[in-house]
Scaffold this motif. Structure first.
Motif, PDB file in Angstrom:
ATOM      1  N   LEU A  21      38.773   2.716 -49.771  1.00  0.00           N
ATOM      2  CA  LEU A  21      38.528   1.778 -51.384  1.00  0.00           C
ATOM      3  C   LEU A  21      37.767   2.896 -52.230  1.00  0.00           C
ATOM      4  CD1 LEU A  21      35.835  -0.682 -49.740  1.00  0.00           C
ATOM      5  CD2 LEU A  21      37.813  -0.894 -50.124  1.00  0.00           C
ATOM      6  N   ASP A  22      37.465   4.087 -51.996  1.00  0.00           N
ATOM      7  CA  ASP A  22      37.441   4.773 -53.538  1.00  0.00           C
ATOM      8  C   ASP A  22      38.908   5.358 -54.499  1.00  0.00           C
ATOM      9  OD1 ASP A  22      35.686   6.930 -55.050  1.00  0.00           O
ATOM     10  OD2 ASP A  22      37.295   8.204 -53.996  1.00  0.00           O
ATOM     11  N   LEU A  23      39.699   5.722 -52.599  1.00  0.00           N
ATOM     12  CA  LEU A  23      41.564   6.165 -53.655  1.00  0.00           C
ATOM     13  C   LEU A  23      42.079   5.019 -54.155  1.00  0.00           C
ATOM     14  CD1 LEU A  23      42.369   7.760 -50.650  1.00  0.00           C
ATOM     15  CD2 LEU A  23      41.745   8.644 -52.697  1.00  0.00           C
ATOM     16  N   ILE A  24      41.422   3.949 -53.636  1.00  0.00           N
ATOM     17  CA  ILE A  24      41.777   2.435 -54.261  1.00  0.00           C
ATOM     18  C   ILE A  24      41.211   2.412 -56.349  1.00  0.00           C
ATOM     19  CG2 ILE A  24      42.044  -0.143 -54.322  1.00  0.00           C
ATOM     20  CD1 ILE A  24      43.854   0.601 -52.784  1.00  0.00           C
ATOM     21  N   SER A  25      40.610   2.777 -56.043  1.00  0.00           N
ATOM     22  CA  SER A  25      39.170   2.769 -57.231  1.00  0.00           C
ATOM     23  C   SER A  25      40.036   3.134 -58.224  1.00  0.00           C
ATOM     24  CB  SER A  25      37.538   2.738 -56.880  1.00  0.00           C
ATOM     25  OG  SER A  25      37.604   3.998 -56.930  1.00  0.00           O
ATOM     26  N   ARG A  26      40.956   4.216 -57.929  1.00  0.00           N
ATOM     27  CA  ARG A  26      41.154   5.240 -58.807  1.00  0.00           C
ATOM     28  C   ARG A  26      42.357   4.763 -59.709  1.00  0.00           C
ATOM     29  NH1 ARG A  26      39.680  11.364 -55.793  1.00  0.00           N
ATOM     30  NH2 ARG A  26      38.009  10.554 -55.314  1.00  0.00           N
ATOM     31  N   LYS A  27      43.126   3.697 -58.898  1.00  0.00           N
ATOM     32  CA  LYS A  27      44.459   3.775 -58.765  1.00  0.00           C
ATOM     33  C   LYS A  27      44.520   2.802 -60.743  1.00  0.00           C
ATOM     34  CE  LYS A  27      45.698   4.881 -55.442  1.00  0.00           C
ATOM     35  NZ  LYS A  27      46.758   6.403 -55.353  1.00  0.00           N
ATOM     36  N   PRO A  28      45.543   2.623 -61.219  1.00  0.00           N
ATOM     37  CA  PRO A  28      45.805   2.314 -62.818  1.00  0.00           C
ATOM     38  C   PRO A  28      45.172   0.275 -62.211  1.00  0.00           C
ATOM     39  CG  PRO A  28      47.031   3.651 -62.564  1.00  0.00           C
ATOM     40  CD  PRO A  28      46.863   3.605 -60.862  1.00  0.00           C
ATOM     41  N   GLN A  29      44.087   0.580 -63.434  1.00  0.00           N
ATOM     42  CA  GLN A  29      43.652  -1.220 -62.850  1.00  0.00           C
ATOM     43  C   GLN A  29      44.929  -2.042 -62.574  1.00  0.00           C
ATOM     44  OE1 GLN A  29      41.477  -2.358 -66.307  1.00  0.00           O
ATOM     45  NE2 GLN A  29      40.303  -4.441 -65.306  1.00  0.00           N
ATOM     46  N   LYS A  30      46.163  -2.665 -63.316  1.00  0.00           N
ATOM     47  CA  LYS A  30      46.816  -3.243 -63.512  1.00  0.00           C
ATOM     48  C   LYS A  30      48.248  -2.998 -62.008  1.00  0.00           C
ATOM     49  CE  LYS A  30      46.596  -4.031 -68.372  1.00  0.00           C
ATOM     50  NZ  LYS A  30      47.553  -4.882 -69.680  1.00  0.00           N
ATOM     51  N   THR A  31      48.072  -2.209 -61.422  1.00  0.00           N
ATOM     52  CA  THR A  31      49.271  -1.499 -60.831  1.00  0.00           C
ATOM     53  C   THR A  31      48.113  -2.136 -59.003  1.00  0.00           C
ATOM     54  OG1 THR A  31      49.503   0.638 -61.412  1.00  0.00           O
ATOM     55  CG2 THR A  31      49.016   0.248 -58.771  1.00  0.00           C
ATOM     56  N   ASN A  32      49.693  -2.357 -58.589  1.00  0.00           N
ATOM     57  CA  ASN A  32      49.238  -3.641 -57.175  1.00  0.00           C
ATOM     58  C   ASN A  32      48.866  -2.897 -56.146  1.00  0.00           C
ATOM     59  OD1 ASN A  32      50.254  -6.381 -58.153  1.00  0.00           O
ATOM     60  ND2 ASN A  32      51.686  -5.519 -59.012  1.00  0.00           N
ATOM     61  N   LYS A  33      47.879  -3.124 -55.467  1.00  0.00           N
ATOM     62  CA  LYS A  33      46.883  -1.948 -54.388  1.00  0.00           C
ATOM     63  C   LYS A  33      46.528  -2.366 -53.220  1.00  0.00           C
ATOM     64  CE  LYS A  33      43.694  -1.609 -57.804  1.00  0.00           C
ATOM     65  NZ  LYS A  33      45.030  -2.452 -59.036  1.00  0.00           N
ATOM     66  N   PHE A  34      46.895  -2.177 -52.171  1.00  0.00           N
ATOM     67  CA  PHE A  34      46.928  -2.466 -51.169  1.00  0.00           C
ATOM     68  C   PHE A  34      46.474  -1.644 -50.478  1.00  0.00           C
ATOM     69  CE2 PHE A  34      50.766  -5.305 -52.625  1.00  0.00           C
ATOM     70  CZ  PHE A  34      50.321  -6.362 -52.783  1.00  0.00           C
ATOM     71  N   LEU A  35      45.149  -2.579 -49.240  1.00  0.00           N
ATOM     72  CA  LEU A  35      44.418  -0.873 -47.637  1.00  0.00           C
ATOM     73  C   LEU A  35      44.915  -1.741 -46.840  1.00  0.00           C
ATOM     74  CD1 LEU A  35      42.667   0.875 -46.780  1.00  0.00           C
ATOM     75  CD2 LEU A  35      40.814  -1.124 -47.838  1.00  0.00           C
ATOM     76  N   VAL A  36      45.500  -0.757 -45.875  1.00  0.00           N
ATOM     77  CA  VAL A  36      45.357  -1.614 -44.738  1.00  0.00           C
ATOM     78  C   VAL A  36      44.618  -0.741 -43.620  1.00  0.00           C
ATOM     79  CG1 VAL A  36      47.473  -1.470 -42.785  1.00  0.00           C
ATOM     80  CG2 VAL A  36      48.069  -1.720 -45.371  1.00  0.00           C
ATOM     81  N   VAL A  37      44.015  -1.188 -42.533  1.00  0.00           N
ATOM     82  CA  VAL A  37      42.857  -0.035 -42.353  1.00  0.00           C
ATOM     83  C   VAL A  37      43.045  -0.962 -40.218  1.00  0.00           C
ATOM     84  CG1 VAL A  37      40.301   0.078 -40.691  1.00  0.00           C
ATOM     85  CG2 VAL A  37      40.978  -1.339 -44.281  1.00  0.00           C
ATOM     86  N   PHE A  38      43.556   0.688 -40.176  1.00  0.00           N
ATOM     87  CA  PHE A  38      43.845   0.512 -38.517  1.00  0.00           C
ATOM     88  C   PHE A  38      42.288   0.757 -37.610  1.00  0.00           C
ATOM     89  CE2 PHE A  38      45.229   2.666 -34.528  1.00  0.00           C
ATOM     90  CZ  PHE A  38      45.589   1.285 -33.530  1.00  0.00           C
ATOM     91  N   SER A  39      42.243   0.296 -36.915  1.00  0.00           N
ATOM     92  CA  SER A  39      41.099   1.024 -35.959  1.00  0.00           C
ATOM     93  C   SER A  39      41.564   0.459 -34.057  1.00  0.00           C
ATOM     94  CB  SER A  39      39.672   0.722 -36.130  1.00  0.00           C
ATOM     95  OG  SER A  39      38.709   0.611 -35.472  1.00  0.00           O
ATOM     96  N   ASP A  40      40.801   0.817 -33.490  1.00  0.00           N
ATOM     97  CA  ASP A  40      40.873   0.810 -32.428  1.00  0.00           C
ATOM     98  C   ASP A  40      39.657   1.136 -31.532  1.00  0.00           C
ATOM     99  OD1 ASP A  40      40.152   3.937 -31.724  1.00  0.00           O
ATOM    100  OD2 ASP A  40      41.398   3.892 -29.956  1.00  0.00           O
ATOM    101  N   GLY A  41      38.556   0.987 -32.757  1.00  0.00           N
ATOM    102  CA  GLY A  41      37.160   1.764 -31.447  1.00  0.00           C
ATOM    103  C   GLY A  41      36.268   0.731 -32.948  1.00  0.00           C
ATOM    104  N   GLU A  42      34.768   0.103 -31.849  1.00  0.00           N
ATOM    105  CA  GLU A  42      34.108   0.117 -32.933  1.00  0.00           C
ATOM    106  C   GLU A  42      33.405   1.141 -33.585  1.00  0.00           C
ATOM    107  OE1 GLU A  42      29.641  -2.354 -32.487  1.00  0.00           O
ATOM    108  OE2 GLU A  42      30.865  -2.408 -31.059  1.00  0.00           O
ATOM    109  N   ASP A  43      32.742   1.237 -35.031  1.00  0.00           N
ATOM    110  CA  ASP A  43      32.011   2.673 -35.124  1.00  0.00           C
ATOM    111  C   ASP A  43      30.842   2.570 -34.788  1.00  0.00           C
ATOM    112  OD1 ASP A  43      30.604   3.906 -37.087  1.00  0.00           O
ATOM    113  OD2 ASP A  43      32.024   2.936 -38.550  1.00  0.00           O
ATOM    114  N   LEU A  44      31.104   4.281 -34.286  1.00  0.00           N
ATOM    115  CA  LEU A  44      29.693   3.852 -33.375  1.00  0.00           C
ATOM    116  C   LEU A  44      29.125   5.459 -34.154  1.00  0.00           C
ATOM    117  CD1 LEU A  44      29.684   3.737 -29.670  1.00  0.00           C
ATOM    118  CD2 LEU A  44      29.236   1.955 -31.240  1.00  0.00           C
ATOM    119  N   ASN A  45      29.814   5.910 -35.607  1.00  0.00           N
ATOM    120  CA  ASN A  45      29.542   7.338 -35.823  1.00  0.00           C
ATOM    121  C   ASN A  45      29.441   7.441 -37.132  1.00  0.00           C
ATOM    122  OD1 ASN A  45      31.369   8.651 -32.822  1.00  0.00           O
ATOM    123  ND2 ASN A  45      29.456   8.321 -32.540  1.00  0.00           N
ATOM    124  N   SER A  46      29.590   6.617 -38.283  1.00  0.00           N
ATOM    125  CA  SER A  46      29.488   6.890 -39.008  1.00  0.00           C
ATOM    126  C   SER A  46      28.220   7.591 -39.662  1.00  0.00           C
ATOM    127  CB  SER A  46      30.163   5.245 -40.375  1.00  0.00           C
ATOM    128  OG  SER A  46      31.364   5.537 -40.218  1.00  0.00           O
TER     129      SER A  46
END
Length: 692
Positions: A192-217
């Protein structure tokens, strides 16, 4: 094609045409996109004011293909747009896309034998990346330190639009950079931080791939929500490869809240088709171009249809107002008076070069200085006065300082012997302006200049050429019937190609507009071959419409000075000779001498038309001032006609009161000059008879 200009004897009417201006979309209300006949999910992102990126999914969440312009409806508020074109995103090489891929590279992927299927699936996805696109990759890195809002995230990132480089980075991440822990929340926050740095009018897509539940963040999932708020032209998609049949609730809610969706991968074999689905979903979005086009109906009436200007010779006899007015509590001569800096400048001064009453007045000290040098036997007396209120209460010292200020100027700039100047200091003037209003009190803050020599305070004569016209103004009457509501409008007036004036406003009501030619100056107007008027309208959709230009020809009759062309010339003699005391209609002895000169001129010009106009200042009631001005005009009229003027019927008089004041009533000198009677003689004379 522009409308034809219709010109009559009095007005010129024009129709409105579209100027081909910008198509900025600005109607109020929310933007809605409809695809009739489709029951699935429709979402969109704005590209700019005339384009949107639309995703149309069927009931099975599959992209609907082969849609055309006629299949879309675009509505803003209650206003339908014209859908101009529809194209698939992958064919638009002018619209870059920013992709951010957050990929889980934990050891569990190796345990589940999913690394190679994932790399193959990622390779398939990267096929949609075009040279104009940009890809950021986010992976877990136990030694990484990616700072976001004071959070130290264990991530590694890589940016490129080169497919080979991106593949190498993925392979390295799974070969050398796999982690024993899952930092899903940190990875999403970094994406999301990388997305927020993009130009406002640029079309932006984030694709998240995860194979496990978050236990360590090191952050909680609640940290993610605020970071995703306010991101425009952005969607998020997720792939849940976690063990089990149920979708991960967090990823599902996260994706849907950002306009995307979640895919559930139950095995490694599902990864390739899922990434293909994502690619198809992204590529089969439609770039919809639209505008709002409902031109208004309008006409523009302009009068007059032509302007005639001619020279008028002015023989101007202005009274000398022998008062210098001062600011409250001040003894220095105000800046509005024209004070010379050197005796050399004084030597070049000529009062005959001054053209109007107020210009002459602001040179009054120079006029008196010049006359004193030309009349070495004349003397003057300076009487310093105060308003006797506030800082001026009983301040005789201030009265004297004001008189000394005037004396110093005459002494050092005009080289007048100080023995020829006497000074008297008093409180209120001998004949003060009375009343409890500020305007009257200010007039008592003055220095009066007195002299027994009539040459010192005599009228100021000058002869100059002035332009007059058949009209003092141009009137523009718009008749506007908007299509869409008007956002703003303006009416532009030009002389030839030079800009003269602009009237502008907002909303559907375009009032009549008057351009004051006299105030602008007939001398300036006479330099043009024509005056043009054009109206510009911008409606709420951003379209600009322009009328045809109305052209008003200007005819200028110049004063001819060659003997071969001795045309009759119009001449006006002006005598603003009577300056009355405050609230008085009595003709002073000083002005009786001037009045005798006027009577003599009227006798010499039996064909001259004579107008006697009485004026007042604005102090007092309107009715009282109107009566006072009539008494002043009548007093002068009687003095003139009692001298046996031939054809007295050519003389008319009236009182104008405070209306149409010839001078500025906000200044004490302006009010003093407005306590006047102006005598005007108008006649024609052959050019060779006129002596300047």
């Amino acid at each position: 094609m522009k409308s034809k200009i219709i010109v009559s004897a009095l007005v010129a009417a024009v129709c409105l045409v579209w100027s081909g201006g910008g198509l900025a979309f600005v109607p109020e209300g929310e933007l809605h996109i409809r695809v009739p006949g489709q029951d699935g999910k429709i979402s969109f992102q704005s590209i700019d004011e005339t384009k949107i990126l639309v995703s149309v999914l069927d009931s099975q969440d599959k992209p609907v293909k082969d849609l055309m312009a006629k299949d879309f409806e675009v509505i803003k508020g209650s206003i339908p747009a014209n859908v101009i074109s529809v194209q698939i995103l992958k064919t638009r090489l002018d619209m870059p896309i920013s992709y951010v891929l957050m990929v889980d590279n934990s050891f569990s992927m190796e345990k589940r034998k999913a690394v190679q299927p994932l790399l193959a699936a990622l390779g398939e996805f990267l096929k949609i990346v075009r040279p104009i696109d940009e890809v950021d990759v986010v992976v877990f890195d136990s030694k990484g330190d990616f700072l976001v809002n004071d959070h130290h995230l264990r991530l590694a990132t890589f940016r490129s639009n080169n497919i080979s480089e991106l593949k190498k980075f993925f392979e390295k991440s799974f070969k050398e950079g796999m982690t024993g822990e899952t930092y899903l929340y940190e990875g999403i926050l970094g994406g999301l931080d990388l997305i927020s740095r993009k130009p406002q009018k640029t079309n932006k897509f984030l694709v998240v791939f995860s194979d496990g539940e978050d236990l360590n963040s090191n952050i909680k999932k609640e940290t993610i929500g605020p970071k995703s708020k306010g991101l425009e032209n952005f969607k998020a998609f997720s792939i849940d490869f976690m063990p089990g049949e149920k979708k991960d609730q967090f990823l599902d809610a996260f994706s849907q809240s950002l306009g995307g969706k979640l895919w559930k991968a139950k095995s490694a074999d599902n990864l390739l088709p899922i990434f293909r689905d994502i690619s198809t979903t992204l590529l089969y979005q439609y770039v919809v171009e639209y505008n709002f086009n409902r031109p208004p109906q309008a006409s523009l009436a302009v009068s007059p249809s032509s302007i005639s200007i001619e020279d008028l010779t002015i023989i101007d006899s202005s009274p000398l107002l022998n008062y210098i007015f001062f600011d409250l509590g001040q003894s220095s001569v105000p800046d509005r008076y024209r004070l010379l800096k050197t005796q050399s400048e004084a030597g070049q001064f000529d009062e005959k070069m001054l053209e109007n009453t107020m210009t002459k007045y602001y040179h009054v000290l120079n006029i008196i200085g010049k006359r004193l040098t030309e009349n070495p036997g004349a003397t003057i007396g300076l009487v310093g006065c105060i308003s006797d209120r506030g800082p001026e209460k009983n301040n005789i010292t201030l009265s004297r300082a004001r008189a000394e200020s005037v004396k110093s100027y005459l002494q050092y700039i005009w080289n007048i012997d100080p023995s020829r100047i006497t000074i008297t200091a008093r409180k209120l003037p001998e004949k003060p302006s009375t009343g409890n209003v500020e305007e009257a009190r200010v007039e008592n803050q003055r220095v009066e200049i007195r002299s027994d020599s009539p040459d010192i305070l005599d009228i100021i004569k000058s002869t100059y050429t002035f332009q007059i016209a058949n009209t003092n103004e141009i009137t523009v009457q718009p008749n506007i019937k908007p299509g869409y509501d008007l956002k703003d409008w303006n009416i532009k007036i030009k002389g030839n190609r030079d800009f003269l004036n602009l009237k502008e406003g907002q909303g559907n009501i375009v009032p009549n507009y008057t351009f004051d030619l006299a105030r602008f100056g007939f001398g300036k107007i006479s330099a043009f071959e024509h005056i043009s008027v054009t109206a510009f309208l911008t409606d709420i959709t951003g379209q600009t419409f322009e009328t045809d230009t109305v052209v008003i020809p200007v005819a200028y009759t110049r004063r001819v000075k060659t003997k071969a062309q001795r045309n009759a010339q119009r001449v006006m003699e002006k005598y603003a000779l009577i300056l009355f005391d405050y609230d008085s209609a009595e003709i002073k002895e000083r002005n009786k001498v001037v009045l005798d000169r006027v009577v003599k001129r009227i006798r010499e010009l039996p064909d001259a038309r004579v107008t006697i106009l009485g004026q007042t200042d604005i102090i007092g009631t309107e009715d009282y001032n109107l009566g006072l001005s009539q008494r002043r005009a009548k007093s002068v009229f009687q003095s003139v006609t009692e001298n046996g003027i031939p054809s007295p019927e050519r003389i008319e008089f009236k009182g104008n009161g405070p209306h149409d004041p010839p001078y500025d009533n906000t200044l004490p000198e302006g009010r003093s000059f407005n306590r006047t009677v102006i005598i005007t003689l108008e006649y024609q004379i052959q050019e060779t008879e006129l002596t300047e």
